[in-house]
Enzyme design. Sequence first.
Site, PDB file in Angstrom:
ATOM      1  N   GLY A   1       0.811  -1.205   0.000  1.00 49.17           N
ATOM      2  CA  GLY A   1       0.000   0.000   0.000  1.00 49.17           C
ATOM      3  C   GLY A   1       0.847   1.258   0.000  1.00 49.17           C
ATOM      4  N   GLY A   2       0.337   2.284   0.677  1.00 49.83           N
ATOM      5  CA  GLY A   2       1.035   3.565   0.706  1.00 49.83           C
ATOM      6  C   GLY A   2       2.414   3.490   1.322  1.00 49.83           C
TER       7      GLY A   2
ATOM      8  N   GLY B   1      21.629  11.633 -31.370  1.00 45.84           N
ATOM      9  CA  GLY B   1      21.199  12.270 -30.136  1.00 45.84           C
ATOM     10  C   GLY B   1      21.756  11.605 -28.895  1.00 45.84           C
ATOM     11  N   ALA B   2      22.009  10.298 -28.967  1.00 44.68           N
ATOM     12  CA  ALA B   2      22.553   9.599 -27.806  1.00 44.68           C
ATOM     13  C   ALA B   2      23.939  10.132 -27.454  1.00 44.68           C
ATOM     14  CB  ALA B   2      22.606   8.099 -28.074  1.00 44.68           C
TER      15      ALA B   2
END
Length: 529
Positions: free
Chosen positions: A184-185, A419-420
């Site tokens: 859960g949280g 771009g890499a």
Amino acid sequence: MTEEYTLPFVPAGDGDIPRLDELRLRKELAATGPDPTATERQHARGKLTARERLALLLDPDSFTELEPLRRHRATGFGLEHSRPYTDGVVAGWGTVDGRIVFVYAHDFRIFGGALGEAHAEKIHKVMDLAISAGAPLVSLNDGAGARIQEGVAALAGYGGIFRRNTAASGVIPQISVMLGPCAGGAAYSPALTDFVLMVRGTAQMFITGPDVVTAVTGETVTRDGLGGADVHAERSGVAHFVHDDEAGCLADVRYLLSFLPQNNRELPPVVPTDDPVERRCPALAELVPETGTTPYDVRAVIAEIADDGAYLEIQERWAANVVIALARMDGHTVGFVANQPQCLAGTLDIAASEKAARFVQMCDAMNIPLITLLDVPGFLPGVGQEHGGIIRHGAKLLYAYCNATVPRISIVLRKAYGGAYIVLDSRSVGADLALAWPTNEIAVMGAQGAANVVFRKQIAAAADPAAARAELVARYARELMHPYYAAERGLVDDVIDPADTRAVLIRSLIMLRAKHAEPPVRKHGNPPQ
């Protein structure tokens, strides 16, 4: 459990003796915990108790406990009949290799380690002290989530933890050790920290458990299949390290801390080494094949240039096409980011971009210099990558490098395309030094692809298209991709002999040790998400 926490009769005496005896008894009860059968059940699950874990993590006799006599104030739903000391969490500080470390450890034997109001306030206290004192925080997680009997007060306790995790981010190292369930949280606190370690077979992390998953989706899954250590190591990337037992896991926490500073105002500790600064590395020429398409293990390159061949790889099993690791050069901690040609040819994809970006940010926050080893053919092409947001995720890595103010050195080992190349700490995005080996190829794309675009018409019109293509590919490579092309244009500071890599890196890091970069004045940036 209640009987085990009933204070024995203390006979009256002179002065304050009865009060001192009572105090000792109460502290003994707090230290021994619940009845022995609870400890036996914990051991039967293959798990240690909270105090046994702290004994493995911290230096001997260094632990100072906070609020050992704390008890919950809840009066309903049966809790009024059971008010054990510590309220299910042991908190305080000790030392690791002589350096202060703050800790808290859930005690699963008490209320299943579930968090209530008093439990949460103890954690808040130790977190506040860690931030104020400027020392790392280690949490040993083994809890059943929020204490249902205390209602919203328990949930508010988690909110206080999350707020402090965020306040401590980039200020002190935060390490979460998962030694049991975390559902859960509660799972969001480890996710906000710098490192997550999990023990196989006993630790699980998930937001909704198997029963809820089955009820909502119809899928049947085990706890380990949903959120076990191997799942988070290989598929989600949540776990940075996975271990088979608690002793090995806690030993690795100590080792990890040895690479990190106490806080963002200090440098990492220096570890003396006998490994010579000027040691040549002739083996590098053999480890990295000249042919750009031949795979090799870049971890061997890191081992060859690091002090004594030692390094600590992080998230080894997730996004294996990029390697991130902590190591030492001349005794000083450095962070390595390296393409891994053995996996997906070393391309950057969504997962690899996220993995490297978070590591770059951590190193920058903790004053750890960055060394980037490039051998990248580009970003991984594909519909799935584009639809999954490779633009957005790749920009995270670009943002992290551009934002980093620590010393940054990049080395192109073989190829660096498109771009890499720009994203992986090129000179244009702020690398302090950009180096390359004589085997480097730096270009928009490979010669084959480039020639097909640039000389498309000539190839189509040629009497022998195949021969024309081969000749034009060779010409493009010869004129625009030779090893000194980028250096001639000032985009590479030097082309170095691979055997000199270690010496050049260490000399450069020594020069950059006093680097000071003033970030722009702003509340905070808005990085791509």
